[in-house]
Design a protein around this motif. Structure first.
Motif, PDB file in Angstrom:
ATOM      1  N   PRO A 102       3.539  -8.080   1.485  1.00 56.92           N
ATOM      2  CA  PRO A 102       2.021  -8.049   0.861  1.00 56.92           C
ATOM      3  C   PRO A 102       1.896  -8.273  -0.519  1.00 56.92           C
ATOM      4  N   LEU A 103       0.938  -8.589  -0.985  1.00 56.96           N
ATOM      5  CA  LEU A 103       0.436  -8.804  -2.499  1.00 56.96           C
ATOM      6  C   LEU A 103      -0.756  -8.153  -2.834  1.00 56.96           C
ATOM      7  N   THR A 104      -0.756  -7.547  -4.057  1.00 56.70           N
ATOM      8  CA  THR A 104      -1.892  -7.038  -4.480  1.00 56.70           C
ATOM      9  C   THR A 104      -2.671  -8.115  -4.838  1.00 56.70           C
ATOM     10  N   THR A 105      -4.090  -7.977  -4.507  1.00 57.24           N
ATOM     11  CA  THR A 105      -5.226  -8.858  -4.945  1.00 57.24           C
ATOM     12  C   THR A 105      -5.882  -8.329  -6.312  1.00 57.24           C
ATOM     13  N   PRO A 106      -5.604  -8.815  -7.409  1.00 58.73           N
ATOM     14  CA  PRO A 106      -6.216  -8.178  -8.577  1.00 58.73           C
ATOM     15  C   PRO A 106      -7.623  -8.278  -8.447  1.00 58.73           C
TER      16      PRO A 106
ATOM     17  N   HIS B 275      -0.180  -6.771   6.915  1.00 63.79           N
ATOM     18  CA  HIS B 275      -0.786  -5.656   6.256  1.00 63.79           C
ATOM     19  C   HIS B 275      -0.799  -5.871   4.683  1.00 63.79           C
ATOM     20  N   GLY B 276      -1.451  -4.790   4.116  1.00 66.80           N
ATOM     21  CA  GLY B 276      -1.421  -4.821   2.763  1.00 66.80           C
ATOM     22  C   GLY B 276      -0.422  -4.154   2.162  1.00 66.80           C
ATOM     23  N   THR B 277      -0.319  -3.610   0.666  1.00 70.77           N
ATOM     24  CA  THR B 277       0.722  -3.249   0.077  1.00 70.77           C
ATOM     25  C   THR B 277       1.023  -1.897   0.120  1.00 70.77           C
ATOM     26  N   ALA B 278      -0.091  -0.943   0.794  1.00 76.12           N
ATOM     27  CA  ALA B 278      -0.117   0.199   0.976  1.00 76.12           C
ATOM     28  C   ALA B 278       0.461   1.069  -0.112  1.00 76.12           C
ATOM     29  N   PRO B 279      -0.115   1.164  -1.417  1.00 75.84           N
ATOM     30  CA  PRO B 279       0.520   1.417  -2.646  1.00 75.84           C
ATOM     31  C   PRO B 279       0.838   2.884  -2.769  1.00 75.84           C
ATOM     32  N   LYS B 280       0.206   3.850  -1.870  1.00 72.55           N
ATOM     33  CA  LYS B 280       0.509   5.185  -1.988  1.00 72.55           C
ATOM     34  C   LYS B 280       1.944   5.632  -1.478  1.00 72.55           C
ATOM     35  N   TYR B 281       2.355   4.544  -0.508  1.00 72.37           N
ATOM     36  CA  TYR B 281       3.616   4.857   0.076  1.00 72.37           C
ATOM     37  C   TYR B 281       4.760   3.953  -0.704  1.00 72.37           C
ATOM     38  N   ALA B 282       4.409   3.321  -1.563  1.00 70.30           N
ATOM     39  CA  ALA B 282       5.254   2.161  -2.331  1.00 70.30           C
ATOM     40  C   ALA B 282       6.686   3.014  -2.806  1.00 70.30           C
TER      41      ALA B 282
ATOM     42  N   VAL C 266       7.337   3.456   5.143  1.00 74.28           N
ATOM     43  CA  VAL C 266       6.500   2.685   6.010  1.00 74.28           C
ATOM     44  C   VAL C 266       7.108   1.683   6.983  1.00 74.28           C
ATOM     45  N   ASN C 267       6.559   1.156   7.844  1.00 72.83           N
ATOM     46  CA  ASN C 267       7.173   0.518   9.045  1.00 72.83           C
ATOM     47  C   ASN C 267       7.465  -1.010   8.671  1.00 72.83           C
ATOM     48  N   PRO C 268       8.492  -1.450   8.689  1.00 68.05           N
ATOM     49  CA  PRO C 268       8.767  -2.701   8.262  1.00 68.05           C
ATOM     50  C   PRO C 268       8.581  -3.854   9.378  1.00 68.05           C
TER      51      PRO C 268
ATOM     52  N   THR D 153       9.062   4.828  12.721  1.00 66.87           N
ATOM     53  CA  THR D 153       8.663   5.181  11.162  1.00 66.87           C
ATOM     54  C   THR D 153       7.370   6.435  11.565  1.00 66.87           C
ATOM     55  N   TYR D 154       7.188   6.729  10.319  1.00 67.51           N
ATOM     56  CA  TYR D 154       5.900   8.040  10.416  1.00 67.51           C
ATOM     57  C   TYR D 154       4.458   7.414  11.137  1.00 67.51           C
ATOM     58  N   ASP D 155       4.162   6.235  10.965  1.00 70.66           N
ATOM     59  CA  ASP D 155       2.945   5.817  11.629  1.00 70.66           C
ATOM     60  C   ASP D 155       2.983   5.885  13.318  1.00 70.66           C
TER      61      ASP D 155
ATOM     62  N   ALA E 203       5.399   7.659  14.940  1.00 74.74           N
ATOM     63  CA  ALA E 203       5.771   9.101  15.063  1.00 74.74           C
ATOM     64  C   ALA E 203       4.819   9.987  15.252  1.00 74.74           C
ATOM     65  N   ARG E 204       3.947   9.917  14.224  1.00 75.62           N
ATOM     66  CA  ARG E 204       2.691  11.086  14.556  1.00 75.62           C
ATOM     67  C   ARG E 204       1.493  10.796  15.737  1.00 75.62           C
ATOM     68  N   LEU E 205       1.957   9.478  16.369  1.00 76.33           N
ATOM     69  CA  LEU E 205       1.022   9.418  17.455  1.00 76.33           C
ATOM     70  C   LEU E 205       1.942   9.470  18.853  1.00 76.33           C
TER      71      LEU E 205
HETATM   72  P1  NAP Z   1      -3.154  -1.891   3.491  1.00 80.47           P
HETATM   73  O1  NAP Z   1      -2.272  -2.009   2.281  1.00 80.47           O
HETATM   74  O2  NAP Z   1      -2.887  -2.385   4.654  1.00 80.47           O
HETATM   75  O3  NAP Z   1      -3.042   0.149   3.864  1.00 80.47           O
HETATM   76  C1  NAP Z   1      -3.869   0.656   4.606  1.00 80.47           C
HETATM   77  C2  NAP Z   1      -3.352   1.521   5.471  1.00 80.47           C
HETATM   78  O4  NAP Z   1      -2.535   0.854   6.431  1.00 80.47           O
HETATM   79  C3  NAP Z   1      -2.124   2.253   4.869  1.00 80.47           C
HETATM   80  O5  NAP Z   1      -2.916   3.424   4.280  1.00 80.47           O
HETATM   81  C4  NAP Z   1      -1.455   2.640   6.179  1.00 80.47           C
HETATM   82  O6  NAP Z   1      -1.984   3.736   6.877  1.00 80.47           O
HETATM   83  C5  NAP Z   1      -1.309   1.457   6.883  1.00 80.47           C
HETATM   84  N1  NAP Z   1      -0.270   0.810   6.446  1.00 80.47           N
HETATM   85  C6  NAP Z   1      -0.160  -0.451   5.814  1.00 80.47           C
HETATM   86  N2  NAP Z   1       0.964  -0.926   5.669  1.00 80.47           N
HETATM   87  C7  NAP Z   1       1.762  -0.371   6.745  1.00 80.47           C
HETATM   88  C8  NAP Z   1       3.091  -0.276   6.919  1.00 80.47           C
HETATM   89  N3  NAP Z   1       3.981  -1.269   6.819  1.00 80.47           N
HETATM   90  N4  NAP Z   1       3.671   0.643   7.917  1.00 80.47           N
HETATM   91  C9  NAP Z   1       2.422   1.518   8.530  1.00 80.47           C
HETATM   92  N5  NAP Z   1       1.443   1.740   7.957  1.00 80.47           N
HETATM   93  C10 NAP Z   1       0.971   0.928   7.239  1.00 80.47           C
HETATM   94  O7  NAP Z   1      -4.402  -1.861   3.040  1.00 80.47           O
HETATM   95  P2  NAP Z   1      -5.540  -1.726   1.604  1.00 80.47           P
HETATM   96  O8  NAP Z   1      -4.945  -0.222   1.080  1.00 80.47           O
HETATM   97  O9  NAP Z   1      -6.797  -2.048   2.088  1.00 80.47           O
HETATM   98  O10 NAP Z   1      -4.862  -2.588   0.391  1.00 80.47           O
HETATM   99  C11 NAP Z   1      -3.917  -2.355  -0.683  1.00 80.47           C
HETATM  100  C12 NAP Z   1      -3.628  -3.911  -1.298  1.00 80.47           C
HETATM  101  O11 NAP Z   1      -2.983  -4.684  -0.447  1.00 80.47           O
HETATM  102  C13 NAP Z   1      -4.783  -4.360  -1.944  1.00 80.47           C
HETATM  103  O12 NAP Z   1      -4.557  -4.823  -2.969  1.00 80.47           O
HETATM  104  C14 NAP Z   1      -5.171  -5.648  -1.010  1.00 80.47           C
HETATM  105  O13 NAP Z   1      -5.964  -6.357  -1.644  1.00 80.47           O
HETATM  106  C15 NAP Z   1      -3.846  -5.862  -0.699  1.00 80.47           C
HETATM  107  N6  NAP Z   1      -3.780  -6.614   0.843  1.00 80.47           N
HETATM  108  C16 NAP Z   1      -2.815  -7.667   0.610  1.00 80.47           C
HETATM  109  C17 NAP Z   1      -2.601  -8.391   2.009  1.00 80.47           C
HETATM  110  C18 NAP Z   1      -1.554  -9.616   1.915  1.00 80.47           C
HETATM  111  O14 NAP Z   1      -0.887  -9.621   0.968  1.00 80.47           O
HETATM  112  N7  NAP Z   1      -1.595 -10.128   3.107  1.00 80.47           N
HETATM  113  C19 NAP Z   1      -3.280  -8.022   2.949  1.00 80.47           C
HETATM  114  C20 NAP Z   1      -4.261  -7.020   2.955  1.00 80.47           C
HETATM  115  C21 NAP Z   1      -4.340  -6.361   1.782  1.00 80.47           C
HETATM  116  P3  NAP Z   1      -2.175   5.265   6.927  1.00 80.47           P
HETATM  117  O15 NAP Z   1      -2.743   5.765   5.545  1.00 80.47           O
HETATM  118  O16 NAP Z   1      -2.878   5.711   7.804  1.00 80.47           O
HETATM  119  O17 NAP Z   1      -0.570   5.808   6.814  1.00 80.47           O
END
Ligand code: NAP
Length: 392
Positions: free
Chosen positions: A83-87, A315-322, A327-329, A366-368, A370-372
């Motif tokens: 996943p990539l951050t969208t600035p 999915h996105g970058t889920a920065p709080k878990y970086a 997280v789940n690969p 992984t945690y995601d 496991a919690r369910l």
């Molecule tokens: P996100 O990164 O997908 O995260 C949202 C939630 O989804 C997380 O808090 C987590 O849930 C769950 N999650 C995401 N990845 C996971 C994984 N590998 N395993 C388990 N759970 C996972 O969405 P966001 O917070 O809206 O976006 C963050 C950044 O990512 C932004 O900069 C956005 O632009 C970018 N983004 C990039 C792509 C891409 O490159 N394809 C796609 C979407 C977003 P819990 O908090 O419930 O644990």
């Protein structure tokens, strides 16, 4: 590519990858461990070539998407990305959009199926086994929009009034929705070829043609015509067989809003789905949620004519878990499975899926998940990958 459209792949290919921002540092090494083990089992090995994009690229080069990254994907034909951050802010073209345009990756393929043991919000997630072919280059997503109140919007509103007699409020923003026969045909052709190759039973053309007759309605009409022109030996449209296709693939159509209900209430009736960009976006996310979701949904952007493909975690970058190895690969691992299938390494792909299924069935998650789940063993991202390798 060979003349018959097959990729010629050496046993030791070089494959470019983008690690990804945020949790990319966790999920990419985990996925690579799984890929290498599966390839080795079949006498193959991949040389992984890191290319930069996103934050890592910006920090090292001052550029969010260096030209070399695009060139590398172009010359190696395929690649995989985290996943990539969208600035936030202007001037940045998303990597996905850039690669899609440059490599003309006209299919976004999202296979959606349930893995035994994955927690799901529905009673029968095992009935969901669909492959969504979403058109990637047209529709309301093509970016042709003008903002409300701008001179461009004013000019367009005047033009549409003068030339077409269309009344549009003066404070409207306007977007353009192009759906071409060329774009529709090649997307539906890819879906039909996939259905044939994977021995699928039906292809559903999902559209809102009752309202948008000359865009979404045309998509449906062109689809049925394509079946008659190019696939009559293996597929048949609903009206041409009264819904009784014999041993051929049944091609049918469904209105988008009803489809969103029925994939939930009657999922067994859907198999391969071919649809336009916006419908496909909604459908693939709704269906991913139905089978337990975000952590394991894979995707690929593909041009079946040139062979180019970029496979990605959805999915996105889920920065709080970086960096927490948490997280789940699964999403990037299953995107790798799609990539290996695209390369014709079916046995490698199958081994990964079987081992992933066995790991989840053993409730090692992984945690995601496991919690369910009741009685699960929660493991780290890297431990989950090792558990998959152990079961290979
Ligand atoms: P996100 O990164 O997908 O995260 C949202 C939630 O989804 C997380 O808090 C987590 O849930 C769950 N999650 C995401 N990845 C996971 C994984 N590998 N395993 C388990 N759970 C996972 O969405 P966001 O917070 O809206 O976006 C963050 C950044 O990512 C932004 O900069 C956005 O632009 C970018 N983004 C990039 C792509 C891409 O490159 N394809 C796609 C979407 C977003 P819990 O908090 O419930 O644990």
């Amino acid at each position: 590519m060979t003349a018959n459209g097959k990729l010629q792949v050496p046993d030791e290919p070089i494959i470019p990858y983008i690690e990804g921002d945020g949790t990319g540092v966790d999920i990419w090494p985990a996925a690579q461990l799984v890929f290498d083990a599966a390839a080795k089992k079949h006498g193959k090995s991949v040389t992984w070539l890191e290319v930069l994009a996103g934050e890592k690229a910006f920090n090292e080069t001052g550029n969010w998407l260096p030209e070399e990254t695009v060139t590398s994907f172009r010359s190696h034909l395929i690649g995989i990305k985290g996943p990539l951050t969208t600035p936030i802010g202007g001037g940045f073209r998303s990597l996905n959009v850039a690669l899609r345009q440059i490599l003309d990756l006209y299919v976004c393929l999202r296979p959606v199926r349930w893995f035994k043991g994955v927690p799901s919000p529905v009673l029968h997630p095992e009935l969901v086994d669909m492959a969504i072919f979403r058109e990637n280059t047209e529709d309301i997503y093509s970016g042709m929009e003008v903002e409300s109140g701008t001179p461009a919007a004013k000019r367009l509103i005047e033009f549409l009034h003068d030339e077409f007699g269309w009344e549009i409020r003066e404070d409207a923003g306007i977007g353009v929705k192009p759906i071409s026969k060329f774009g529709s045909d090649r997307l539906i052709r890819a879906a039909l070829n996939y259905a044939v190759a994977k021995d699928r039973k039906s292809v559903t053309l999902v559209h809102k043609g009752n309202i948008m007759k000359y865009t979404e309605g045309a998509f449906m009409k062109w689809g049925y015509q394509l079946v008659r022109d190019e696939f009559s030996d293996v597929a048949v449209g609903w009206d041409d067989c009264g819904g009784k296709p014999g041993d051929k693939i049944l091609v049918k159509d469904a209105i988008t809003d009803i489809t969103l209900q029925q994939v939930l209430t009657r999922p067994a009736e859907f198999d391969v789905i071919a649809t336009m960009n916006l419908n496909g976006d909604y459908l693939s996310d709704a269906l991913a949620a139905q089978v337990g979701g975000i952590g394991i949904a894979p995707g690929g952007n593909i041009n079946y004519v040139t062979g180019h493909g970029v496979f990605e975690a959805t999915h996105g970058t889920a920065p709080k878990y970086a960096g927490q190895d948490k997280v789940n690969p699964g999403s990037v691992i299953l995107s790798g499975v799609m990539m290996f299938e695209h390369l014709g390494w079916q046995a490698v792909a199958d081994d990964i899926v079987t081992a992933l299924e066995a790991t989840i069935a053993d409730k090692i998650v992984t945690y995601d998940f496991a919690r369910l789940m009741q009685g699960a063993t929660e493991v780290k991202c890297s431990e989950f990958a090792s558990a998959i390798v152990d079961r290979m």
